[in-house]
Design an enzyme around this catalytic site. Structure first.
Site, PDB file in Angstrom:
ATOM      1  CD  GLU A 154      -2.906  -1.270   2.279  1.00  0.00           C
ATOM      2  OE1 GLU A 154      -2.793  -0.477   3.231  1.00  0.00           O
ATOM      3  OE2 GLU A 154      -3.818  -2.101   2.204  1.00  0.00           O
ATOM      4  CD  GLU A 259      -4.696  -7.940   1.292  1.00  0.00           C
ATOM      5  OE1 GLU A 259      -5.593  -7.280   1.832  1.00  0.00           O
ATOM      6  OE2 GLU A 259      -3.485  -7.673   1.428  1.00  0.00           O
TER       7      GLU A 259
HETATM    8  C1  XIL Z   1      -6.630  -6.672   7.814  1.00  0.00           C
HETATM    9  C2  XIL Z   1      -6.931  -7.916   8.660  1.00  0.00           C
HETATM   10  O1  XIL Z   1      -7.780  -8.765   7.913  1.00  0.00           O
HETATM   11  C3  XIL Z   1      -7.606  -7.524   9.950  1.00  0.00           C
HETATM   12  O2  XIL Z   1      -7.753  -8.659  10.802  1.00  0.00           O
HETATM   13  C4  XIL Z   1      -6.756  -6.451  10.672  1.00  0.00           C
HETATM   14  O3  XIL Z   1      -7.454  -6.026  11.823  1.00  0.00           O
HETATM   15  C5  XIL Z   1      -6.509  -5.275   9.765  1.00  0.00           C
HETATM   16  O4  XIL Z   1      -5.882  -5.733   8.562  1.00  0.00           O
HETATM   17  N1  XIL Z   1      -5.040  -4.709   3.383  1.00  0.00           N
HETATM   18  C6  XIL Z   1      -4.072  -5.575   3.814  1.00  0.00           C
HETATM   19  C7  XIL Z   1      -4.389  -6.533   4.908  1.00  0.00           C
HETATM   20  O5  XIL Z   1      -2.994  -5.650   3.216  1.00  0.00           O
HETATM   21  O6  XIL Z   1      -3.264  -6.820   5.709  1.00  0.00           O
HETATM   22  C8  XIL Z   1      -5.519  -6.031   5.778  1.00  0.00           C
HETATM   23  O7  XIL Z   1      -5.852  -7.061   6.707  1.00  0.00           O
HETATM   24  C9  XIL Z   1      -6.697  -5.638   4.924  1.00  0.00           C
HETATM   25  C10 XIL Z   1      -6.335  -4.531   3.971  1.00  0.00           C
END
Ligand code: XIL
Length: 363
Positions: A154, A259
């Protein structure tokens, strides 16, 4: 004519005798890995049903939280490898493609990482050394065992500019090549990735294409770009998503869907910046007692469209990873509004595969 009929009959019998895919991963064998994020309950085995699903249906895993710096490296001289070790062992026991998430990220960043004892930013020299230590320690521990890493997560905003994170504030754009340099030195065989959300935004798309080319021009290893794909029922369009996928593939690297989840709830925030929150309102949480048939149909149809898009580009798409196993596990139940009931993953709350998957499983 008769011979033709006989041939058709034999083909039909052969097709009906061919073993049907057992798990989702088998349905996409030869196309791409089918991955999931693992939470702490799955990693420790406490969620036995979840673990069964993971073993049957997935051939790649990524840690949802336990390798983020605040968890794995909470203080400068303290590493906490307990869960990460278990996560890697689980992947090895089940012969999975294991992803490390993530080495450098502004969010869930250990509090000490970018600051000195007075709470001021550290100098560029100190931050570079801390990044190097962090990356080298983790990647050396899992050398040859973790197959690929989200090296920088990010880093680029919707308009294509760099996110003003502590890494950027202290080191400027150079923090990215530095992270890739350290990562490659620590484990030369590991695949290295950039990863971000909102990849369909034209500005972010162009920003990443430019960044990938810069890394390549400097001779740095970059294997793939991760399109997080936290999508909704109304965003992005398939066309925008495909345009970005093709733009990334045009740089010569692979594309990973890293994701994937699709919220079935009213949209309140188009991004996935985990520090943005919104207030709970009942009308933004309309499906507490179950997803209405027509919304479920819409959700499944759109998920299939995405999956078909990934299949269409399976020459460059090497992994499709869902951000969790079943709906109850999803982070989207708690973000950007805590306490909602969402329906965004591949398995429902009864641990059954969603209808759109059956279309691939029954082939
Ligand atoms: C999220 C997790 O799923 C949650 O459990 C945590 O509280 C916050 O992070 N982008 C990413 C992930 O790269 O690491 C994030 O994961 C969601 C957004």
């Amino acid at each position: 004519m008769k011979r033709l009929l006989t041939f058709a009959a034999v083909a039909l019998i052969a097709a009906s005798c061919a073993p049907k895919p057992q798990g989702v991963k088998d349905a996409f064998e030869g196309k791409f890995y089918i991955g999931t994020a693992l939470n702490a309950w799955e990693i420790t085995g406490a969620d036995t049903t979840g673990v069964e699903i993971v073993k049957k249906h997935f051939n790649s895993i990524v840690a949802e939280n336990c390798m983020k710096s605040e968890e794995i490296h909470p203080e400068e001289n303290v590493y906490n490898f307990e869960l990460a070790d278990k996560f890697v062992e689980f992947g090895e026991e089940n012969d999975m493609f294991i992803i490390g998430h993530c080495l450098v990220w502004h969010s869930q960043l250990a509090k000490w990482f970018a600051y000195d004892e007075n709470g001021e930013y550290v100098t560029p020299v100190v931050l570079k050394q801390r990044m190097k230590d962090h990356i080298t320690t983790i990647m050396t521990r899992y050398k040859g065992r973790i197959h690929g890493y989200d090296v920088v997560n990010e880093a680029i905003l919707e308009d294509g500019s760099y996110r003003k994170s502590p890494f950027y504030d202290i080191l400027g754009e150079e923090f990215i090549p530095w992270a890739f340099e350290c990562a490659h030195a620590a484990d030369p065989d590991a695949e290295l990735y950039l990863n971000d959300y909102g990849m369909s935004d034209p500005g972010r798309r162009d920003g990443y294409v430019k960044l990938i080319k810069q890394l390549q021009e400097r001779g740095l290893r970059i294997d793939a770009i991760g399109m997080q794909a936290h999508v909704g029922l109304d965003y992005p369009t398939l066309e925008q998503f495909e345009e970005s996928l093709l733009a990334f593939a045009g740089t010569g690297i692979n594309v990973m869907i890293t994701e994937w989840d699709m919220s079935a709830l009213p949209t309140v925030n188009m991004g996935a910046n985990v520090s943005d929150w919104a207030e709970y309102r009942k009308q933004l949480d309309p499906y507490k007692d179950g997803l209405p048939e027509e919304v479920s149909a819409q959700w499944n149809a759109r998920m299939k469209e995405f999956m078909d898009l990934f299949l269409k580009h399976s020459d460059v798409v090497t992994r499709v990873t869902a951000w969790g196993v079943s709906d109850e596990d999803s982070w989207k139940n708690g973000w950007p509004i805590p306490g909602r009931t969402d329906y965004c993953l591949l398995f429902d709350r009864n641990h059954e595969p969603k209808p759109f998957l059956n279309e691939y499983l029954n082939k």
